[in-house]
Design a protein around this motif. Structure first.
Motif, mmCIF file in Angstrom:
data_model
loop_
_atom_site.group_PDB
_atom_site.id
_atom_site.type_symbol
_atom_site.label_atom_id
_atom_site.label_comp_id
_atom_site.label_asym_id
_atom_site.label_seq_id
_atom_site.Cartn_x
_atom_site.Cartn_y
_atom_site.Cartn_z
ATOM 1 N N PRO A 193 -9.464 40.725 56.326
ATOM 2 C CA PRO A 193 -10.881 40.946 56.607
ATOM 3 C C PRO A 193 -11.707 41.454 55.431
ATOM 4 O O PRO A 193 -12.901 41.210 55.375
ATOM 5 C CB PRO A 193 -10.852 41.977 57.739
ATOM 6 C CG PRO A 193 -9.538 42.661 57.602
ATOM 7 C CD PRO A 193 -8.601 41.629 57.065
ATOM 8 N N GLU A 194 -11.086 42.128 54.474
ATOM 9 C CA GLU A 194 -11.852 42.765 53.408
ATOM 10 C C GLU A 194 -11.824 42.010 52.085
ATOM 11 O O GLU A 194 -12.386 42.474 51.113
ATOM 12 C CB GLU A 194 -11.317 44.188 53.171
ATOM 13 C CG GLU A 194 -11.323 45.075 54.401
ATOM 14 C CD GLU A 194 -12.701 45.261 54.996
ATOM 15 O OE1 GLU A 194 -13.675 45.411 54.236
ATOM 16 O OE2 GLU A 194 -12.803 45.254 56.239
ATOM 17 N N SER A 195 -11.178 40.874 52.022
ATOM 18 C CA SER A 195 -10.900 40.246 50.728
ATOM 19 C C SER A 195 -11.550 38.888 50.560
ATOM 20 O O SER A 195 -11.699 38.133 51.504
ATOM 21 C CB SER A 195 -9.391 40.042 50.580
ATOM 22 O OG SER A 195 -8.690 41.201 50.861
ATOM 23 N N SER A 196 -11.875 38.581 49.297
ATOM 24 C CA SER A 196 -12.191 37.200 48.965
ATOM 25 C C SER A 196 -10.875 36.430 49.016
ATOM 26 O O SER A 196 -9.796 37.021 48.942
ATOM 27 C CB SER A 196 -12.780 37.124 47.555
ATOM 28 O OG SER A 196 -11.780 37.436 46.598
ATOM 29 N N THR A 197 -10.933 35.130 49.116
ATOM 30 C CA THR A 197 -9.711 34.327 49.179
ATOM 31 C C THR A 197 -8.824 34.607 47.966
ATOM 32 O O THR A 197 -7.626 34.828 48.096
ATOM 33 C CB THR A 197 -10.047 32.829 49.258
ATOM 34 O OG1 THR A 197 -10.762 32.598 50.469
ATOM 35 C CG2 THR A 197 -8.805 31.967 49.245
ATOM 36 N N HIS A 198 -9.409 34.635 46.788
ATOM 37 C CA HIS A 198 -8.616 34.816 45.568
ATOM 38 C C HIS A 198 -7.982 36.202 45.482
ATOM 39 O O HIS A 198 -6.908 36.355 44.902
ATOM 40 C CB HIS A 198 -9.474 34.546 44.328
ATOM 41 C CG HIS A 198 -8.675 34.444 43.083
ATOM 42 N ND1 HIS A 198 -7.796 33.399 42.840
ATOM 43 C CD2 HIS A 198 -8.604 35.261 42.009
ATOM 44 C CE1 HIS A 198 -7.220 33.583 41.659
ATOM 45 N NE2 HIS A 198 -7.697 34.690 41.138
ATOM 46 N N GLY A 199 -8.607 37.190 46.055
ATOM 47 C CA GLY A 199 -8.099 38.559 45.969
ATOM 48 C C GLY A 199 -7.229 39.001 47.132
ATOM 49 O O GLY A 199 -6.970 40.191 47.294
ATOM 50 N N GLN A 200 -6.761 38.080 47.957
ATOM 51 C CA GLN A 200 -6.008 38.462 49.153
ATOM 52 C C GLN A 200 -4.592 38.913 48.853
ATOM 53 O O GLN A 200 -4.218 40.035 49.162
ATOM 54 C CB GLN A 200 -5.980 37.313 50.157
ATOM 55 C CG GLN A 200 -7.322 37.088 50.805
ATOM 56 C CD GLN A 200 -7.358 35.840 51.661
ATOM 57 O OE1 GLN A 200 -6.536 34.940 51.539
ATOM 58 N NE2 GLN A 200 -8.339 35.791 52.550
ATOM 59 N N SER A 201 -3.762 38.043 48.305
ATOM 60 C CA SER A 201 -2.355 38.375 48.140
ATOM 61 C C SER A 201 -1.692 37.479 47.112
ATOM 62 O O SER A 201 -2.154 36.374 46.853
ATOM 63 C CB SER A 201 -1.618 38.225 49.477
ATOM 64 O OG SER A 201 -0.270 38.608 49.336
ATOM 65 N N ARG A 202 -0.603 37.990 46.564
ATOM 66 C CA ARG A 202 0.291 37.212 45.707
ATOM 67 C C ARG A 202 1.721 37.531 46.128
ATOM 68 O O ARG A 202 2.030 38.629 46.541
ATOM 69 C CB ARG A 202 0.154 37.566 44.223
ATOM 70 C CG ARG A 202 -1.208 37.355 43.625
ATOM 71 C CD ARG A 202 -1.545 35.876 43.527
ATOM 72 N NE ARG A 202 -2.760 35.615 42.797
ATOM 73 C CZ ARG A 202 -3.984 35.767 43.275
ATOM 74 N NH1 ARG A 202 -4.170 36.224 44.502
ATOM 75 N NH2 ARG A 202 -5.035 35.471 42.547
ATOM 76 N N ARG A 203 2.581 36.579 46.021
ATOM 77 C CA ARG A 203 4.031 36.727 46.133
ATOM 78 C C ARG A 203 4.523 37.501 47.353
ATOM 79 O O ARG A 203 5.259 38.475 47.234
ATOM 80 C CB ARG A 203 4.581 37.313 44.860
ATOM 81 C CG ARG A 203 4.398 36.307 43.726
ATOM 82 C CD ARG A 203 4.938 36.763 42.439
ATOM 83 N NE ARG A 203 4.546 35.914 41.351
ATOM 84 C CZ ARG A 203 3.315 35.801 40.853
ATOM 85 N NH1 ARG A 203 2.315 36.464 41.374
ATOM 86 N NH2 ARG A 203 3.076 35.005 39.844
#
Length: 176
Positions: free
Chosen positions: A100-110
């Motif tokens: 809910p709080e993130s842009s698509t690019h800043g959501q998650s990695r790995r």
């Protein structure tokens, strides 16, 4: 690379962010890029591919055993975990993940599947690492700035790399 010499190379084309890359036991390579994921043979034939749809990004791809793999498809506000057979391309199931709080690019990695059958998810913008059980209930959480990756170690602790702080920490279940 073997003894300092490049022994195999594959050009994934133009674009940003090579995410995950795994060499399978049979020599095939499974990898993710920001806009797609693919599997290639040692003779460089592409034998499976997923292309992101509009608004999606792909930064996680992990094989599980000889046939299965999962990928986390980032998308605002709801991404999805997709479990599939990387030999046939058959999708076995999907599960939504809220960001809910993130842009698509800043959501998650790995994102990682653990030997215990749980899921470790680094929420970059939301500043936390969350462990989910098989029913997707939260069983552990550790708050930290911009976690990039979380991996369960054999000793039961979790190794977390943090992008903003440029450091790696080891955390136990008691959050020490």
């Amino acid at each position: 690379v073997d003894k300092g010499e490049v022994v195999w190379k594959y050009d994934t084309g133009p674009g940003w962010e090579l995410g995950d890359i795994w060499m399978l036991r049979n020599g095939e390579v499974l990898f993710s890029r920001q806009t797609f994921a693919a599997k290639v043979t040692p003779d460089k034939r592409e034998i499976w591919r997923y292309d992101c749809q509009e608004g999606e990004e792909l930064h996680t791809l992990q094989p599980i055993g000889d046939d299965l793999a999962f990928m986390l498809v980032n998308k605002k506000p709801t991404g999805r975990v997709v479990m599939f057979n990387h030999n046939t391309g058959e999708v076995l199931w999907e599960h939504t993940i809220d960001f809910p709080e993130s842009s698509t690019h800043g959501q998650s990695r790995r994102m990682r599947y653990t030997d215990e059958g749980t899921w470790l998810l680094s929420y970059i913008s939301e500043a936390k690492v969350v462990e989910f059980d098989k029913d997707w209930k939260i069983i552990w959480q550790y708050d930290c700035r911009q976690p990039w990756s979380a991996v369960r170690l054999k000793n039961g602790n979790t190794l977390i790399s943090m992008e903003k702080d440029r450091k790696v920490i080891e955390v136990n279940k008691a959050k020490e």
